[in-house]
Design a protein around this motif. Structure first.
Motif, PDB file in Angstrom:
ATOM      1  N   UNK A  95       0.759  -1.220  -0.027  1.00 47.62           N
ATOM      2  CA  UNK A  95      -0.079   0.056  -0.062  1.00 47.62           C
ATOM      3  C   UNK A  95       0.644   1.263  -0.123  1.00 47.62           C
ATOM      4  N   UNK A  96       1.957   1.429   0.957  1.00 44.49           N
ATOM      5  CA  UNK A  96       2.648   2.447   0.876  1.00 44.49           C
ATOM      6  C   UNK A  96       3.649   2.590  -0.343  1.00 44.49           C
TER       7      UNK A  96
ATOM      8  N   UNK B 114      10.420   5.965  -1.778  1.00 47.69           N
ATOM      9  CA  UNK B 114      11.515   5.004  -2.052  1.00 47.69           C
ATOM     10  C   UNK B 114      11.871   3.991  -0.814  1.00 47.69           C
ATOM     11  N   UNK B 115      12.543   3.148  -1.038  1.00 48.25           N
ATOM     12  CA  UNK B 115      12.626   2.223   0.116  1.00 48.25           C
ATOM     13  C   UNK B 115      14.094   1.807   0.287  1.00 48.25           C
TER      14      UNK B 115
ATOM     15  N   UNK C 281       9.046  -6.304  -6.185  1.00 46.49           N
ATOM     16  CA  UNK C 281       7.640  -6.270  -7.014  1.00 46.49           C
ATOM     17  C   UNK C 281       6.889  -4.915  -6.823  1.00 46.49           C
ATOM     18  N   UNK C 282       6.986  -4.531  -5.226  1.00 43.36           N
ATOM     19  CA  UNK C 282       6.356  -3.288  -5.030  1.00 43.36           C
ATOM     20  C   UNK C 282       6.760  -2.019  -5.369  1.00 43.36           C
ATOM     21  N   UNK C 283       8.191  -1.826  -5.298  1.00 48.56           N
ATOM     22  CA  UNK C 283       8.779  -0.645  -5.538  1.00 48.56           C
ATOM     23  C   UNK C 283       9.336  -0.743  -7.001  1.00 48.56           C
ATOM     24  N   UNK C 284       9.641  -1.720  -7.368  1.00 41.07           N
ATOM     25  CA  UNK C 284      10.583  -1.832  -8.661  1.00 41.07           C
ATOM     26  C   UNK C 284      11.981  -1.375  -8.247  1.00 41.07           C
TER      27      UNK C 284
ATOM     28  N   UNK D  46      20.319   0.906 -10.560  1.00 42.44           N
ATOM     29  CA  UNK D  46      19.411   1.607  -9.857  1.00 42.44           C
ATOM     30  C   UNK D  46      19.581   1.229  -8.234  1.00 42.44           C
ATOM     31  N   UNK D  47      19.639   0.208  -7.777  1.00 39.11           N
ATOM     32  CA  UNK D  47      19.696  -0.302  -6.739  1.00 39.11           C
ATOM     33  C   UNK D  47      21.017   0.029  -6.016  1.00 39.11           C
ATOM     34  N   UNK D  48      22.023  -0.026  -6.441  1.00 39.49           N
ATOM     35  CA  UNK D  48      23.247   0.128  -5.919  1.00 39.49           C
ATOM     36  C   UNK D  48      23.921   1.633  -5.941  1.00 39.49           C
TER      37      UNK D  48
END
Length: 295
Positions: free
Chosen positions: A196-197, A204-205, A233-236, A276-278
């Motif tokens: 939901x968030x 971002x997370x 899945x939720x954030x990409x 993106x992640x790193x």
């Protein structure tokens, strides 16, 4: 020879116990990190490449509710080329919070203040982030072009979601994925609430702090993977950022073991998604490129 790919650690801490006490370290179980930790200690700890990358920039995050600590972190950022941004603290409920932020930003290194954080995880009020005085403070944060790091436990997602709803233009990042209850019955509730968030595009997370939510001694990559799968899945990948939570991560294996785990989790990702992640998500959120040529 091509330049090595950059690696950003979007969440770590430093503290000098001779200069500033850290009362939370007195809690049982924190004995392995109950000493001073500086930026040189992080350099030594981060000795393992992650997907072929070595650490090039970091975001240092406040530990205690102290404006003076934030000023010290800004001074560190001004002096050390590894630190690209500071997540600081100011009393959001204070009518003078705007003046405090302006004073912090006027200090040497003040331009490195990129976000604020409050230890909401320790607040008993289930609507702390919706208190009128706090919302006034968050508007001061937003007005100054700063972001906000959301530090909550898994049972506090509702107020984080209301924050995202009420402040659609305030950049938010969820610290430690909201501290999922790994391996516990409440995990399914965390899955529902984090999704939901994540439906709010300004959120971002941080993929950080997960190993200390698992069993410190027996956790494996398989324990962390269900959390990673939900976050991906939720954030990409374009809204996820790697963080070590060093030196707290020492309690459950340390920087290198966590880096190796993240590398495994990224196995099925494309080079663009790994980037993106790193690097790229944190670089954009904390505007790390603003000062990379000034040090």
């Amino acid at each position: 020879m091509s330049e090595p790919l950059p690696l950003v650690d979007a969440h770590h801490h430093v503290w000098d116990l001779d200069r500033r006490p850290q009362p939370w370290l007195d809690e049982p179980g924190h004995e392995p990190i109950r000493r001073s930790h500086g930026i040189e200690d992080l350099r030594r700890a981060a000795d393992r490449p992650l997907a072929g990358r070595r650490l090039t920039s970091t975001v240092v995050v406040q530990c205690v509710t102290s404006v003076a600590e934030t000023a010290e972190l800004l001074d560190l950022a001004a002096q050390d080329p590894l630190v690209g941004a500071v997540v600081g603290w100011a009393d959001l409920a204070s009518p003078a919070v705007g003046d405090v932020l302006d004073e912090l930003r006027s200090k040497p290194g003040g331009g490195y203040l990129r976000a604020l954080r409050h230890l909401v995880q320790g607040e008993s009020d289930p609507e702390w982030l919706q208190q009128p005085s706090v919302e006034r403070g968050l508007r001061a944060v937003q007005h100054r072009g700063l972001g906000y790091d959301v530090l909550i436990r898994s049972h506090q997602f509702d107020q984080a979601t209301r924050l995202a709803q009420r402040f659609p233009d305030l950049p938010l990042v969820l610290d430690h994925a909201g501290k999922p209850p790994i391996g516990q019955p409440a995990f399914s509730d965390w899955v529902r609430k984090v999704r939901v968030l994540a439906g709010h595009p300004q959120v971002r997370c941080k993929v950080s702090g997960l190993i200390t939510e698992a069993d410190h001694r027996t956790w494996t990559t398989d324990d962390i993977r269900p959390v990673w799968d939900v976050l991906l899945t939720a954030f990409g990948p374009e809204r996820l950022m790697f963080g070590s939570d060093w030196p707290v991560c020492v309690l459950a294996g340390g920087w290198s073991r966590w880096a190796a785990t993240v590398e495994h989790l990224l196995d099925d990702c494309s080079p663009h998604e790994r980037d993106a992640v790193l690097c790229e998500t944190a670089t954009a959120f904390y505007r790390l490129s603003d000062h990379q040529n000034q040090k």
